[in-house]
Design an enzyme around this catalytic site. Structure first.
Site, PDB file in Angstrom:
ATOM      1  N   GLU A 145      43.802  46.594  43.582  1.00  0.00           N
ATOM      2  CA  GLU A 145      42.561  47.076  44.216  1.00  0.00           C
ATOM      3  C   GLU A 145      41.596  45.898  44.229  1.00  0.00           C
ATOM      4  O   GLU A 145      40.843  45.692  43.285  1.00  0.00           O
ATOM      5  CB  GLU A 145      41.961  48.233  43.410  1.00  0.00           C
ATOM      6  CG  GLU A 145      42.872  49.435  43.252  1.00  0.00           C
ATOM      7  CD  GLU A 145      42.955  50.306  44.509  1.00  0.00           C
ATOM      8  OE1 GLU A 145      42.246  50.025  45.485  1.00  0.00           O
ATOM      9  OE2 GLU A 145      43.743  51.261  44.481  1.00  0.00           O
ATOM     10  N   GLY A 153      39.946  44.051  40.791  1.00  0.00           N
ATOM     11  CA  GLY A 153      39.226  42.789  40.591  1.00  0.00           C
ATOM     12  C   GLY A 153      39.187  41.979  41.873  1.00  0.00           C
ATOM     13  O   GLY A 153      39.331  42.519  42.974  1.00  0.00           O
ATOM     14  N   SER A 154      39.019  40.676  41.708  1.00  0.00           N
ATOM     15  CA  SER A 154      38.841  39.799  42.871  1.00  0.00           C
ATOM     16  C   SER A 154      40.177  39.504  43.551  1.00  0.00           C
ATOM     17  O   SER A 154      41.248  39.731  42.981  1.00  0.00           O
ATOM     18  CB  SER A 154      38.224  38.478  42.405  1.00  0.00           C
ATOM     19  OG  SER A 154      39.175  37.804  41.589  1.00  0.00           O
ATOM     20  N   CYS A 190      33.178  47.783  45.573  1.00  0.00           N
ATOM     21  CA  CYS A 190      34.190  47.227  46.486  1.00  0.00           C
ATOM     22  C   CYS A 190      33.987  47.837  47.859  1.00  0.00           C
ATOM     23  O   CYS A 190      34.304  47.232  48.871  1.00  0.00           O
ATOM     24  CB  CYS A 190      35.596  47.570  46.020  1.00  0.00           C
ATOM     25  SG  CYS A 190      35.898  47.121  44.336  1.00  0.00           S
TER      26      CYS A 190
HETATM   27  C1  UN1 Z   1      34.892  50.349  43.557  1.00  0.00           C
HETATM   28  O1  UN1 Z   1      33.932  49.915  44.162  1.00  0.00           O
HETATM   29  O2  UN1 Z   1      35.615  49.608  42.885  1.00  0.00           O
HETATM   30  O3  UN1 Z   1      33.927  54.782  46.946  1.00  0.00           O
HETATM   31  C2  UN1 Z   1      35.254  51.775  43.528  1.00  0.00           C
HETATM   32  C3  UN1 Z   1      33.151  54.544  46.040  1.00  0.00           C
HETATM   33  C4  UN1 Z   1      33.519  54.945  44.645  1.00  0.00           C
HETATM   34  C5  UN1 Z   1      34.538  54.055  44.094  1.00  0.00           C
HETATM   35  C6  UN1 Z   1      34.342  52.610  44.357  1.00  0.00           C
HETATM   36  N1  UN1 Z   1      33.949  56.306  44.590  1.00  0.00           N
HETATM   37  O4  UN1 Z   1      32.134  53.962  46.228  1.00  0.00           O
END
Ligand code: UN1
Length: 504
Positions: A260, A238-239, A294
């Site tokens: 994460e 999350g954030s 992310c």
């Molecule tokens: C995420 O954005 O939370 O690397 C995970 C990636 C993906 C996972 C991203 N396999 O873009």
């Protein structure tokens, strides 16, 4: 649409809690698709009392699951993987319907689930400990790994099913049970996955509470997970503010956590790199999942000698981006997750302008029912634009120039987040510098490929405000187990370590 929902066991109204039985008598919410604004189905949240019963059962299930031999636990994960293979198309389509990523990306997300199951099956026979030489005669020193307990998994909307699977496949072979709280924006995919796990666990005769589910708000159900000592490990995606809150609460009770959090991915485009590779990598990295990964590319740091050409060619690509219904094959960018996300993007664009950035293209809301479509934005900015320090979870890409590779690396590292980074270059000295201790400070550092699309085989996560957690492949499994070190004396007499003598 109805067929997909039915195939995955989604009814008109679905209870949002599971631990062997389905419960949920709390507030009801209707899930609306960002594709067209139509209602998909309703979900009822669990109440705090129901949550307690769910966690109690999930915790109870751990007592017997931890005693099942790891390779046998692997067989269950193998069957979950097989069930995912069978349901790949339907689940991918539900991901697309519920959060709006393109179907090709939805299929990729379910493929990640299948892949991590395969990885975990192999891992179930490789949960290796070490033996070390003891400093004492006729002694052996060893470590082994034991199951940890209930793993709480709190996931975000952008990878609504893959992140659960990374955690669950590994946790299950490690002998842990799982309690999942998905994003309130994506409860239907969570229910569908839990039903798949339930079916498999029942077929094997195991307690289905091994894969439990609790849908509810972060501020009530989330905090119950954060504060309950029965949750041995909490994996939170999350954030940054959310992670700060979760981290504090879990630390307070000496629980373990995997955080994460935000990313702020940058690609360094060297004048010694392949421009086509640079354009393709940056383009997909920035507009893929409508900029809501992310690992999305948010910054491109381009050598000043090719800055103008790069910007011109990237703008041309942006201009012809097929935006629309993400279920259609030709579409590359679907809607953002909701209208709030569109508003956030528009506000960010205003701030960029106020701070002296130039909007090269994008940021126009498209008049489609549901209202979540917007054109992706490129901003040409000065190197010190304050807004670049923040993660705007939307397709906004900053392009800025650099002159030396050292400067480019400093710019890449000069943000609070540390998840993903990349360099496009054919110069070995540059790429090695980028990968060295003097290079990228991120958990992911790629060469000649973009910031997103991390493979499950590696450990996934990042440094600084990204939170430091690692999940998925490599030896990330170690966070899901407790390490036990043993000294075993077979000398037949007392011998103390550190050379201490004892006369009796
Ligand atoms: C995420 O954005 O939370 O690397 C995970 C990636 C993906 C996972 C991203 N396999 O873009």
């Amino acid at each position: 649409m109805q067929e997909i929902l039915k195939a995955l066991g989604i009814a008109d109204v679905n209870p949002g809690g599971f631990s062997g039985t389905w419960t949920g008598s709390g507030k009801a919410q209707t899930v609306v698709s960002p594709i067209h604004g139509e209602a998909l189905a309703s979900v009822t949240n669990v109440t705090p009392q129901e949550f307690d019963a769910i966690l109690t059962k999930c915790h109870h299930a751990f007592a017997s699951w931890k005693l099942v031999p790891a390779p046998k636990r692997g067989e269950v994960v193998k069957a979950i993987g097989d069930e995912l293979r069978r349901n790949k198309a339907a689940l991918a389509e539900l991901v697309t319907l519920e959060m709006g990523k393109t179907l090709r990306e939805g299929l990729g997300e379910v493929q990640e689930m299948i892949d991590i199951c395969d990885f975990a099956v192999g891992l179930s026979r490789q949960l290796y400990g070490l033996t070390m030489p003891s400093e004492r005669r006729m002694h052996r020193l060893q470590e082994q790994w034991h199951p940890l307990g209930v793993v709480g998994v709190i996931t975000a909307f952008n990878f609504p099913v893959a992140v659960w699977s990374w955690n669950t496949a590994i946790a299950l072979v490690c002998g842990d049970t799982v309690l999942w709280k998905p994003s309130s924006k994506t409860p239907l995919t969570a229910i569908a996955c839990t039903k798949i796990a339930e079916k498999v666990l029942r077929a094997f005769g195991y307690d289905p509470a091994i894969c439990s589910l609790a849908i509810g708000k972060g501020s009530d159900i989330g905090d119950l997970i954060n504060t309950d000592p029965r949750v041995a490990l909490l994996s939170y995606t999350g954030s940054v503010p959310g992670g700060r809150h979760v981290g504090r609460l879990v630390q307070e009770r000496f629980g373990k956590h995997i955080l994460e959090l935000g990313g702020n991915g940058a690609v360094i485009v060297s004048e010694k790199g392949d421009l086509d590779i640079a354009l393709g990598s940056v383009y997909f990295g920035a507009i893929g999942t409508s900029g809501q990964r992310c690992t999305s590319t948010r910054r491109v740091i381009v050598h000043s000698s090719i800055h103008a050409t790069f910007l011109e060619r990237l703008t041309a690509l942006y201009a012809k981006t097929p935006i629309g219904d993400p279920r259609k094959n030709e579409i590359l960018m679907g809607p953002l997750v909701d209208t709030g996300a569109v508003d956030t993007m528009l506000a960010a664009i205003q701030t960029i302008k106020d701070q002296g950035g130039r909007i090269v293209c994008g940021g126009e809301r498209l008049p489609v029912a549901g209202g979540c479509y917007i054109t992706p934005c490129i901003a040409s900015v000065p190197k010190d634009l304050p807004m670049m320090q923040e993660e705007t979870f939307a397709p906004v890409l900053y392009v800025l120039p650099y002159d030396t590779i050292e400067e480019a690396i400093a710019l890449q590292n000069g943000v609070p987040q540390g998840l993903s980074s990349a360099i496009i270059t054919n110069d070995q000295r540059e790429s090695e510098l980028f990968l060295s201790a003097a290079g990228s400070d991120c958990g992911i550092a790629n060469v000649n490929t973009g910031t997103s699309g991390a493979e499950i085989g590696g450990a996934f996560g990042g440094e600084k405000e990204t939170g430091g957690g690692r999940e998925s492949g490599s030896d990330a499994w170690k966070a899901y187990m407790r390490r036990q070190t043993s000294a075993i004396n077979f000398s037949g007499r007392v011998e103390l370590a550190q050379g201490i003598t004892l006369e009796l």
